[in-house]
Design a protein around this motif. Structure first.
Motif, short mmCIF file in Angstrom:
data_model
loop_
_atom_site.label_atom_id
_atom_site.label_comp_id
_atom_site.label_asym_id
_atom_site.label_seq_id
_atom_site.Cartn_x
_atom_site.Cartn_y
_atom_site.Cartn_z
N HIS A 5 0.75 -1.33 0.00
CA HIS A 5 -0.18 0.08 -0.14
C HIS A 5 0.89 1.37 0.06
O HIS A 5 2.19 1.18 0.31
CB HIS A 5 -0.89 0.04 1.23
N ASN A 6 0.29 2.32 -0.11
CA ASN A 6 0.86 3.87 -0.04
C ASN A 6 0.47 4.11 1.45
O ASN A 6 -0.76 3.81 2.11
CB ASN A 6 0.06 4.73 -0.94
N ILE A 8 -0.76 7.24 3.47
CA ILE A 8 -1.22 8.61 3.26
C ILE A 8 -1.77 9.17 4.63
O ILE A 8 -2.89 9.03 4.97
CB ILE A 8 -2.47 8.55 2.42
N THR A 13 -3.59 3.01 1.89
CA THR A 13 -4.36 2.60 0.69
C THR A 13 -3.62 2.01 -0.41
O THR A 13 -2.47 2.49 -0.74
CB THR A 13 -5.21 3.85 0.11
N LYS A 14 -4.50 1.24 -1.41
CA LYS A 14 -3.71 0.77 -2.50
C LYS A 14 -5.02 0.69 -3.76
O LYS A 14 -5.42 -0.27 -4.03
CB LYS A 14 -3.29 -0.46 -2.40
N LYS A 15 -5.27 2.02 -4.10
CA LYS A 15 -6.50 2.31 -4.88
C LYS A 15 -6.07 2.06 -6.38
O LYS A 15 -6.95 1.70 -7.13
CB LYS A 15 -6.95 3.50 -4.87
N ALA A 38 0.62 4.77 -6.79
CA ALA A 38 -0.26 5.88 -6.22
C ALA A 38 -1.05 6.65 -7.24
O ALA A 38 -0.53 6.82 -8.08
CB ALA A 38 0.45 6.89 -5.26
N GLU A 41 -5.89 10.20 -7.10
CA GLU A 41 -6.45 10.39 -5.77
C GLU A 41 -5.82 10.31 -4.36
O GLU A 41 -5.90 11.25 -3.63
CB GLU A 41 -7.94 9.43 -5.95
N GLU A 42 -4.90 9.25 -4.66
CA GLU A 42 -3.94 9.25 -3.47
C GLU A 42 -3.07 10.35 -3.43
O GLU A 42 -2.90 10.75 -2.29
CB GLU A 42 -3.27 7.69 -3.48
N SER A 214 3.57 10.96 4.79
CA SER A 214 2.86 10.05 3.72
C SER A 214 4.19 9.61 2.87
O SER A 214 5.05 10.08 2.76
CB SER A 214 2.10 10.76 2.85
N LEU A 216 4.53 7.62 -0.94
CA LEU A 216 3.75 7.04 -2.11
C LEU A 216 4.67 6.21 -3.14
O LEU A 216 5.89 6.63 -2.97
CB LEU A 216 3.32 8.44 -2.84
#
Lengths: 529, 529
Positions: A5-6, A8, A13-15, A38, A41-42, A214, A216
């Motif tokens: 994930h990233n 944030i 999150t991992k969108k 990333a 959005e992220e 954060s 990324l």
């Protein structure tokens, strides 16, 4: 267990659907774990959180930030062997080196914490009011270094701990009061995730605002450039190649509407001047020291000694032989990643083509196993000076002997050098005294002058300068190692006739923190009464 | 008697045939004296001399440089009324103002001399060797701020003394140990010649090297750009227009092979926030103070209050009326030169065209006599925020009232501001406390926050910050007024295991100068034993 994930702020999150993996040069294979690049959005969420966090974090006390940094160090230690083992596979670096680098990384965080607890770093300067001065009264004027805003840090491949996610740039930016967004290095996605999680945990534990940190995932040319264009980003710390550094420099100076400082450490070949008497008296000893420095970390240091200046002599010949012998006994070493290994052999071959360059030693091409073998070239100072390409960095265990006819030619050759992180001189005290003009020339070219020692090994302390004239960095006024690195992420703010309770606490009369201040031109820790 | 020459170190030459003359806006006529534009040969001579001088001058003691600066101040005074009278005609500025500015200019030189005599400015940091440390010993590491090399200073039209030939940039660069090459301002060629000769005389008297100072005649777009491209030039100080500043910025960051620092102070409209209670309680008093600040020096200050933020109220209306009344009583004033006067009326007309802008007061166009009359516009915060061109500086006695619906809109409007040199707040202590978030927003935009006072009037002292975020300057990390201005022309150099006698004297154990140093993390004036 890696999640890919990233980080944030306080979320993970991992969108995105695009991922990358780490490749192990040790195993010659891809490692488990897919890191999600990333999404827009992220990225926007990380920026928005950093902006919001800045309002709160910039007003935390130095004491609070110190606790945060110390807690990051504790969290890193808590990861335990999982970290070392993953980084070993991701970087090819030996466990002993990584254990040492982890210590250094924790010590950096603790050193900035100590700097914060002491407090005087913020350069408080106070000129009190002179209401009766003629012809005009003087206002009360006070000045303090204040954090600039959200900072982007580019992780480096060659120091997966000390110059990466929780490395010196992050430590100094967080110490200054700036939120940090790390662009993870794609070579060590797992290392980054473990480190980013440690920082996130420390931020939560110590009551820091969501968004103070954060991390990324993404590539320099896309994510990196995107972050450099963000209006909310107010400074950048970067360690990497000349090409990537200069692409960022063009962005921050010309493409952005508001230019921002870029602290890019890019390219240095660290000249070493071997003066005649010392070379004659300590031929083999010096050769052994140079060989060790050249091959340390498979030459993958920004302080690797790339140029060895000697004045033509019997001793210089013997030294060259001794150095070749030491190098031929050095084993080839596994490099950090495939790209670096490919570049090493490519750049080495390029040097071989240059007119006047002689190959004194060249180990086998072991690129199929991602290993680099040492290389030693020689060139006359005359040929060196007419071929500027010989000043391009060959990243790896490769050096070049530059043979000068005499002192005059040595000085001319040094004068032709680009800016460097370091310059070393080996000489007796008498010799050095006789070569004062030579030292002066070298000083103009470097951030650190070293006497009778190799350039590798950068002490993390108050007096260190790890920086230097262009192209070694884009800003010779700063250092990326040592406590002075904090200065990169602050700017002075002046308060004129500000009511006491609205002043930063470090400028208030009481001087509760007892920091050193310059009051009406006098250094003092006293309160103003 | 003016000669029209260039000052090239200890020489004075006029090899070129192209000349310019000064035009007096007071007399509406060209003044006697033709200033010869520097030829390539003369430019190259100045550069070569500066390079040679740097080797010697950078090694002078702080004490020696202090004597040099004090002698410059003496030489300036020696010129006597000839200087004041010539500058009066060349700049249109009144004699009283020029007498004050001359005092300030001499005081700046003396303040830097005092800074040098005290010596601690050079930030000496020492970490002594720890030979027994495990696992590795620590080297002796020492760090000092060192001069960067030859500096180019662009003289400014609006401070013919304090920001010109012998102004703050020159004083701080000479104090740091850098030779200076001044690009003279074509508005005041005679003033420049007199000042340059004073510096030349002081350099000779105090035994400084030939080339420590030169002054060249020419235009910004040609001579200025040419100097900015010179590889030997290592930093630039500039005060002037946004357009000229950004042209230089493009040169130093992109056109030069080696980028160098440019300290350009360019454009600032200095927001003033008038909080409701204070505005109601001191309506006329505040209006009088603002009117005086707006028209001081015919508005030709970089700290001129260009934006006045109020929250809609009866008091705000009365304040506007009172300000209009004060401005209508202010006489039109003679401007510095023809171009500035033409721009003033052109830019003022441009503002009038912007949708939503209301003209509250506009004095007659007196451009035929090179005079500017004051102007006051008003605009709603909503219209202000959608029209970024309203943030373009109108250089002269022109301000704009920005009328906000409420605190929220005030904060939004402040958030939309570009970077500024100053931001002022008028408010009672209770009001300011209630507007802390507003102050925080303003702080992010400025170099100096001023409480209950106008922005004009820049104190030359230790704590001053005359600088700010882009586009007010190109480098918010620095100041061009006050002793900290010296930091612009130095970089840290680190000495590792350097023999005592080869160290700069300020880093030697004995600490002969008794300066404040940071030794192993502790601030002390003690010698190391």
């Amino acid at each position: 267990m890696l999640h890919g994930h990233n980080v944030i702020g306080f979320d993970t999150t991992k969108k995105g659907t695009e991922t990358y993996q780490s490749f192990s040069t040790l195993q010659g294979a891809t490692l488990p774990g897919s890191f999600h690049i990333a999404t827009d959005e992220e990225i926007e969420a990380a920026i928005a959180k950093a902006v919001a966090a800045f309002g709160i974090y910039s007003k935390t006390s130095f004491q609070q930030r110190a606790v945060f940094l110390e807690t990051i160090a504790e969290e890193i230690l808590q990861i335990g062997d999982t970290l070392l083992e993953r980084t070993h596979l991701e970087s090819g670096l030996p466990l002993a080196r990584l254990t040492g680098e982890r210590d250094r990384t924790m010590n950096q965080l603790k050193l900035f914490a100590a700097l914060l607890r002491e407090g005087s770093w913020a350069d408080a300067v106070i000129d009190t009011a002179l209401p009766d001065r003629k012809p005009l009264p003087r206002s009360d004027i006070r000045r303090l270094l204040q954090p600039v805003g959200p900072v982007v840090v580019f992780a480096a491949s060659n120091f997966p701990f000390a110059f990466s996610t929780a490395g010196g740039d992050t430590a100094s930016a967080l110490a200054s009061g700036c939120p940090v967004i790390v662009k993870a290095h794609s070579s060590h996605g797992g290392t980054n995730e473990l480190m980013a999680s440690a920082i996130q945990a420390a931020a939560k534990k110590t009551g820091m605002p969501d968004g103070v940190f954060s991390s990324l995932n993404g590539e320099g040319a896309t994510l990196g450039q995107r972050l450099a264009m963000e209006p909310a980003v107010k400074a950048i710390g970067f360690t990497g190649s000349y090409r990537a550094g200069m692409a960022l420099y063009a962005t921050v100076t010309q493409k952005r509407k508001e230019p921002i400082p870029l602290y890019a450490e890019m390219s240095s070949i660290n000249p070493v001047v071997l003066l005649p008497e010392t070379l004659a008296a300590k031929t083999n000893e010096t050769a052994a020291a140079i060989a060790a420095s050249m091959t340390l970390g498979v030459g993958q240091f920004c302080t690797n000694p790339g140029l060895l200046f000697v004045i033509k002599s019997q001793a210089a010949d013997t030294f060259a032989e001794s150095l070749v012998s030491a190098l031929s006994n050095a084993a080839a070493g596994t490099m950090l990643n495939q790209a670096i290994c490919t570049s090493y052999y490519k750049d080495r071959n390029k040097v071989k083509q240059v007119a006047g360059v002689k190959e004194l030693y060249s180990g086998n091409d072991e690129s199929t196993s991602y290993k680099a073998s040492p290389t030693l070239f020689a060139v006359s100072a005359t040929d060196f000076m007419v071929n500027p390409s010989l000043q391009d960095e060959v990243f790896g265990p490769c050096s070049m002997l530059v043979i000068c006819e005499d002192k005059t030619e040595l000085e001319a050759a040094l004068n032709s050098l680009h800016g460097q992180l370091t310059g070393s001189l080996f000489g007796t005290t008498e010799e050095l005294t006789a070569f004062t003009a030579t030292i002066d020339i070298l000083q103009q070219k470097v951030g650190r002058l070293i006497f009778n020692n190799v350039p590798t090994g950068v002490e993390v302390c108050h007096a260190m300068v790890h920086g230097g004239p262009f192209p070694s960095t884009t800003d010779a006024r700063t250092t990326s190692v040592g406590t002075e690195a904090i200065r990169r992420f602050v700017r002075p703010v002046c308060y004129q006739d500000c009511p006491q309770h609205l002043l930063p606490v470090y400028l208030q009369n009481a001087n509760e923190a007892g920091i050193m201040r310059k009051v009406n031109g006098v250094y003092t820790r006293d309160a103003i009464v």
